[in-house]
Scaffold this motif. Structure first.
Motif, PDB file in Angstrom:
ATOM      1  N   HIS A   1      30.773  48.625  39.652  1.00 44.81           N
ATOM      2  CA  HIS A   1      29.553  47.960  40.131  1.00 44.81           C
ATOM      3  C   HIS A   1      29.814  46.461  40.208  1.00 44.81           C
ATOM      4  CE1 HIS A   1      24.877  48.011  39.913  1.00 44.81           C
ATOM      5  NE2 HIS A   1      25.299  46.934  40.571  1.00 44.81           N
ATOM      6  N   VAL A   2      30.194  46.008  41.405  1.00 43.87           N
ATOM      7  CA  VAL A   2      30.508  44.589  41.561  1.00 43.87           C
ATOM      8  C   VAL A   2      30.196  44.154  42.995  1.00 43.87           C
ATOM      9  CG1 VAL A   2      32.951  45.131  41.972  1.00 43.87           C
ATOM     10  CG2 VAL A   2      32.322  42.841  41.287  1.00 43.87           C
ATOM     11  N   HIS A   3      29.366  43.120  43.119  1.00 42.51           N
ATOM     12  CA  HIS A   3      28.881  42.655  44.418  1.00 42.51           C
ATOM     13  C   HIS A   3      29.730  41.533  45.005  1.00 42.51           C
ATOM     14  CE1 HIS A   3      25.207  45.038  44.129  1.00 42.51           C
ATOM     15  NE2 HIS A   3      25.055  44.599  42.890  1.00 42.51           N
ATOM     16  N   GLY A   4      30.634  40.982  44.228  1.00 43.40           N
ATOM     17  CA  GLY A   4      31.467  39.910  44.739  1.00 43.40           C
ATOM     18  C   GLY A   4      32.116  39.160  43.597  1.00 43.40           C
ATOM     19  N   GLY A   5      32.725  38.032  43.939  1.00 42.75           N
ATOM     20  CA  GLY A   5      33.371  37.212  42.929  1.00 42.75           C
ATOM     21  C   GLY A   5      34.290  36.197  43.568  1.00 42.75           C
ATOM     22  N   GLY A   6      34.573  35.138  42.835  1.00 47.52           N
ATOM     23  CA  GLY A   6      35.475  34.113  43.331  1.00 47.52           C
ATOM     24  C   GLY A   6      34.948  33.345  44.521  1.00 47.52           C
ATOM     25  N   GLY A   7      33.610  33.445  44.762  1.00 47.43           N
ATOM     26  CA  GLY A   7      33.006  32.754  45.892  1.00 47.43           C
ATOM     27  C   GLY A   7      32.815  33.631  47.116  1.00 47.43           C
ATOM     28  N   PHE A   8      32.956  34.962  46.953  1.00 41.11           N
ATOM     29  CA  PHE A   8      32.899  35.853  48.108  1.00 41.11           C
ATOM     30  C   PHE A   8      31.955  37.019  47.843  1.00 41.11           C
ATOM     31  CE2 PHE A   8      36.994  33.754  47.830  1.00 41.11           C
ATOM     32  CZ  PHE A   8      37.025  33.092  49.049  1.00 41.11           C
ATOM     33  N   ASP A   9      31.117  37.322  48.858  1.00 40.91           N
ATOM     34  CA  ASP A   9      30.086  38.345  48.741  1.00 40.91           C
ATOM     35  C   ASP A   9      30.503  39.608  49.504  1.00 40.91           C
ATOM     36  OD1 ASP A   9      27.132  38.949  48.040  1.00 40.91           O
ATOM     37  OD2 ASP A   9      27.212  39.394  50.185  1.00 40.91           O
ATOM     38  N   VAL A  10      30.262  40.762  48.890  1.00 41.16           N
ATOM     39  CA  VAL A  10      30.661  42.035  49.485  1.00 41.16           C
ATOM     40  C   VAL A  10      29.772  42.420  50.658  1.00 41.16           C
ATOM     41  CG1 VAL A  10      30.677  44.527  49.038  1.00 41.16           C
ATOM     42  CG2 VAL A  10      31.808  42.957  47.444  1.00 41.16           C
ATOM     43  N   THR A  11      28.467  42.268  50.509  1.00 41.87           N
ATOM     44  CA  THR A  11      27.542  42.759  51.533  1.00 41.87           C
ATOM     45  C   THR A  11      27.581  41.922  52.801  1.00 41.87           C
ATOM     46  OG1 THR A  11      26.074  43.633  49.817  1.00 41.87           O
ATOM     47  CG2 THR A  11      25.132  43.346  52.012  1.00 41.87           C
TER      48      THR A  11
ATOM     49  N   THR B   1      40.932  43.577  36.242  1.00 47.50           N
ATOM     50  CA  THR B   1      40.432  44.712  37.012  1.00 47.50           C
ATOM     51  C   THR B   1      41.503  45.141  38.003  1.00 47.50           C
ATOM     52  OG1 THR B   1      38.126  44.024  36.807  1.00 47.50           O
ATOM     53  CG2 THR B   1      38.668  45.494  38.630  1.00 47.50           C
ATOM     54  N   THR B   2      41.911  46.408  37.932  1.00 48.27           N
ATOM     55  CA  THR B   2      42.924  46.921  38.848  1.00 48.27           C
ATOM     56  C   THR B   2      42.343  47.873  39.887  1.00 48.27           C
ATOM     57  OG1 THR B   2      43.484  48.658  37.255  1.00 48.27           O
ATOM     58  CG2 THR B   2      44.805  46.636  37.188  1.00 48.27           C
ATOM     59  N   SER B   3      41.140  48.391  39.642  1.00 46.48           N
ATOM     60  CA  SER B   3      40.450  49.250  40.617  1.00 46.48           C
ATOM     61  C   SER B   3      38.973  48.893  40.602  1.00 46.48           C
ATOM     62  CB  SER B   3      40.611  50.730  40.269  1.00 46.48           C
ATOM     63  OG  SER B   3      41.963  51.117  40.234  1.00 46.48           O
ATOM     64  N   TRP B   4      38.329  49.021  41.777  1.00 46.93           N
ATOM     65  CA  TRP B   4      36.904  48.675  41.806  1.00 46.93           C
ATOM     66  C   TRP B   4      36.207  49.342  42.972  1.00 46.93           C
ATOM     67  CZ3 TRP B   4      34.704  44.138  44.837  1.00 46.93           C
ATOM     68  CH2 TRP B   4      35.550  43.737  45.869  1.00 46.93           C
ATOM     69  N   LEU B   5      34.875  49.392  42.848  1.00 47.66           N
ATOM     70  CA  LEU B   5      34.017  49.839  43.927  1.00 47.66           C
ATOM     71  C   LEU B   5      33.216  48.644  44.422  1.00 47.66           C
ATOM     72  CD1 LEU B   5      32.433  53.197  42.615  1.00 47.66           C
ATOM     73  CD2 LEU B   5      34.502  52.890  44.005  1.00 47.66           C
ATOM     74  N   PRO B   6      33.572  48.035  45.552  1.00 44.55           N
ATOM     75  CA  PRO B   6      32.701  47.015  46.128  1.00 44.55           C
ATOM     76  C   PRO B   6      31.304  47.613  46.320  1.00 44.55           C
ATOM     77  CG  PRO B   6      34.809  47.081  47.268  1.00 44.55           C
ATOM     78  CD  PRO B   6      34.775  48.267  46.369  1.00 44.55           C
ATOM     79  N   THR B   7      30.285  46.865  45.887  1.00 47.31           N
ATOM     80  CA  THR B   7      28.931  47.408  45.795  1.00 47.31           C
ATOM     81  C   THR B   7      27.997  46.657  46.732  1.00 47.31           C
ATOM     82  OG1 THR B   7      29.360  48.000  43.494  1.00 47.31           O
ATOM     83  CG2 THR B   7      27.053  47.929  44.192  1.00 47.31           C
TER      84      THR B   7
END
Length: 408
Positions: free
Chosen positions: A81-91, A110-116
């Protein structure tokens, strides 16, 4: 420990987290991004391998030996559950933005993730899932994208949290099918309010397509949650946040999440979304194998305080908290998985070995990737993190390739 190697790698001289316990005197060998062997540590005598076999010596000469110097070697973190990071948005971001967020979170273990995705206009979500899929196909140079988490749009406005009410929609198999088609069937997790019209039918359909269904942003009663579980729901989105709270005569979503062992719960372990003492209580009362730690991180994660975006909405970051600029509701977090690990150990007093599966094995199981992720074992991906005794990340390997500490 900044080593790159195209052949075999031997992780040696460390404490290895295997099958829930710490082991020393073992070397972990990886080749072509896969853990191939876990063997007794090498011993050398007068410059020769103790076995004395010439072919063994040649094999060792072809390896890259990574000396852990007594540090811990653990499976890489998996963030569902992660919407972004480092200044960048997933949606609202591009495929390149998604990849940059992946590199940021990889630098934190984090080595694996689900962009949310956030709840958004349908066209925005359609574009977002295509961008995530493109980043998945192109590779990110950081955390591997193992699927997509749709947080909405099938949510209850009564428990909207930071999700925009005017963009929420009733559950629709047709709409879900569109996202499946546009993502090449890469949706792994969907958050839904099960009390909405047609929700149970959509839950059953999602399960039939291999999607893990999570209850969240929901005003469901205890009985409605039980009906959702019967339909196939097995997960709860950020426990206590965005849901009907526990009442002694109506347990609601929160009470059902605590009482029903069929449900695995997410926790945002930042000490802001959930009080530390309550996190400790959940650890002591919920079966630990039914707990998953997440970040719910947004684009501002890793950045300075100020104003940022979350799925097209403006948010303010002050004193480590993220709040909607309009309503001041909590809106995601600034949390990273390495900090979630440190917090969980501090809040609960549990040993590290008890907490680690909540960031590794448990999330892998929840989205059906435990056959290749979530633990260190022969045949699984060489997703490995090196921790020091302060639980700080010192090196990260995604499928055997070391990830740069710089997100860009």
């Amino acid at each position: 420990m900044n080593q790159q190697f195209g052949g075999r790698q031997r992780f040696a001289n460390g404490k290895v987290f295997l099958d829930g316990v710490w082991r020393t005197g073992l070397d972990v060998i990886a080749a072509d991004g896969i853990v191939t062997e876990i063997v007794e540590a090498q011993t050398e005598q007068h410059g020769h391998i103790a076995s004395g076999h010439a072919e063994r010596r040649a094999s060792v000469d072809a390896e890259c030996r990574i000396d852990l110097q007594g540090r811990m070697l653990i499976p890489g973190f998996i963030d569902l559950h992660v919407h972004g990071g480092g200044g960048f948005d997933v949606t609202s971001g591009t495929a390149a933005d998604v990849a940059k967020a992946a590199r940021f979170h990889a630098s934190k273990g984090t080595t694996s993730w689900l962009p949310t995705t956030m709840t958004a206009e349908r066209a925005v979500t359609e574009q977002a899932v295509q961008n995530i899929r493109q980043a998945m196909l192109s590779g990110t140079g950081g955390a591997e994208i193992v699927g997509i988490h749709l947080e909405g749009p099938f949510l209850n406005p009564a428990r909207c949290g930071a999700q925009p009410v005017d963009r929420m929609r009733m559950p629709s198999q047709e709409e879900l099918d569109t996202y499946l088609r546009l993502s090449d069937h890469q949706v792994r997790l969907i958050t839904i309010a099960p009390e909405l019209p047609d929700a149970l039918a959509v839950i059953r359909y999602a399960r039939s397509r291999g999607i893990t269904v999570s209850i969240g942003h929901s005003d469901a009663t205890y009985e409605q949650v039980r009906a959702a579980v019967a339909a196939g729901a097995s997960h709860v989105t950020h426990l206590f946040n965005g849901m009907r709270p526990l009442h002694h005569r109506e347990p609601g979503v929160a009470g059902a999440a605590l009482m029903l062992d069929a449900l695995t719960v997410e926790l945002i372990c930042d000490g802001i979304h959930v009080r530390p003492e309550l996190i400790d209580y959940v650890f002591r009362t919920k079966p630990q194998e039914k707990i998953v730690l997440i970040t719910d991180a947004i684009e501002a994660c890793g950045c300075a305080e100020g104003r940022y975006q979350l799925g097209g909405q403006e948010v303010d970051v002050r004193h480590g908290e993220v709040r909607l600029a309009t309503t001041q509701d909590l809106a995601g977090s600034m949390l990273t998985m390495d900090q979630a690990l440190r917090n969980a150990v501090q809040f609960s007093g549990l040993p590290l070995a008890s907490v680690l599966p909540m960031l590794t094995a448990h999330p892998a199981r929840q989205i059906g990737i435990a056959d290749r992720k979530g633990s260190i074992a022969p045949g699984k991906d060489a997703d490995l993190v090196v921790l020091n005794d302060k639980l700080e990340v010192e090196a990260v390997y995604v499928r055997g390739k070391q990830v740069s500490a710089s997100p860009n």
